[in-house]
Design a protein around this motif. Structure first.
Motif: not given
Length: 162
Positions: A55-56, A77-84, A139-143
């Motif tokens: 998700g973004i 714990p269940d996913g990565s998280q990117a900050f742009l 932010v790209v992370d787990r939904i």
């Protein structure tokens, strides 16, 4: 009394145990769009776990300043998280190794204006800490349906200095 942490320059090698540095550094991997665009390909190890999807989101965080004091760390714990970052301003990135399910000694990195980060799944990190307004980030992370956040209050306040 606070524990002092000296901020480090964010480099791919120094940040590797915690995640990926997202930047257009060095020559492009491919030249696309009729030669008008350099593509820096596949720069993050995104991980969304079973039952999750990418998700973004857009975050708008309040700016802080150095020295910066903190006592809260979190991980997903269940996913990565990117900050742009959606501006040309540097920001502060605080991370810590995992020590038996709790954050170890924190480290602080100061990004260059053109850098973002991707935290690997389960990496302890501080909250989003822009140093200038607006603190606007994609932010790209787990939904997903399961909780994906653990927060820990540290026993001591830590203060990041330049």
């Amino acid at each position: 009394m606070s524990v002092e942490i000296r901020s480090e320059t964010l480099t791919a090698a120094a940040f590797a145990p915690f995640g990926d540095v997202l930047e257009a550094a060095g020559p492009a991997d491919k030249i696309i769009n009729a030669g008008l665009c350099g593509r820096f390909h596949d720069r993050a190890q995104m991980d969304f776990g079973a039952g999750g999807r990418a998700g973004i989101s857009i975050f708008n965080a309040e700016a802080r300043s150095l020295p910066y004091s903190f006592d809260l760390m979190e991980r997903h714990p269940d996913g990565s998280q990117a900050f742009l970052p959606m501006t040309q301003h540097p920001f502060l990135v605080i991370v810590a190794p995992d020590e038996g399910g709790a954050p170890g000694a924190p480290r602080a990195f100061l990004t260059a204006p053109h850098q973002g980060v991707n935290f690997h799944r389960g990496t302890w990190h501080g909250v989003l800490t822009p140093l200038f307004s607006p603190g606007l980030f994609a932010v790209v992370d787990r939904i997903g349906a399961t909780p994906n956040l653990e927060e820990v209050t540290l026993a001591k306040v830590h203060t990041v200095i330049p």
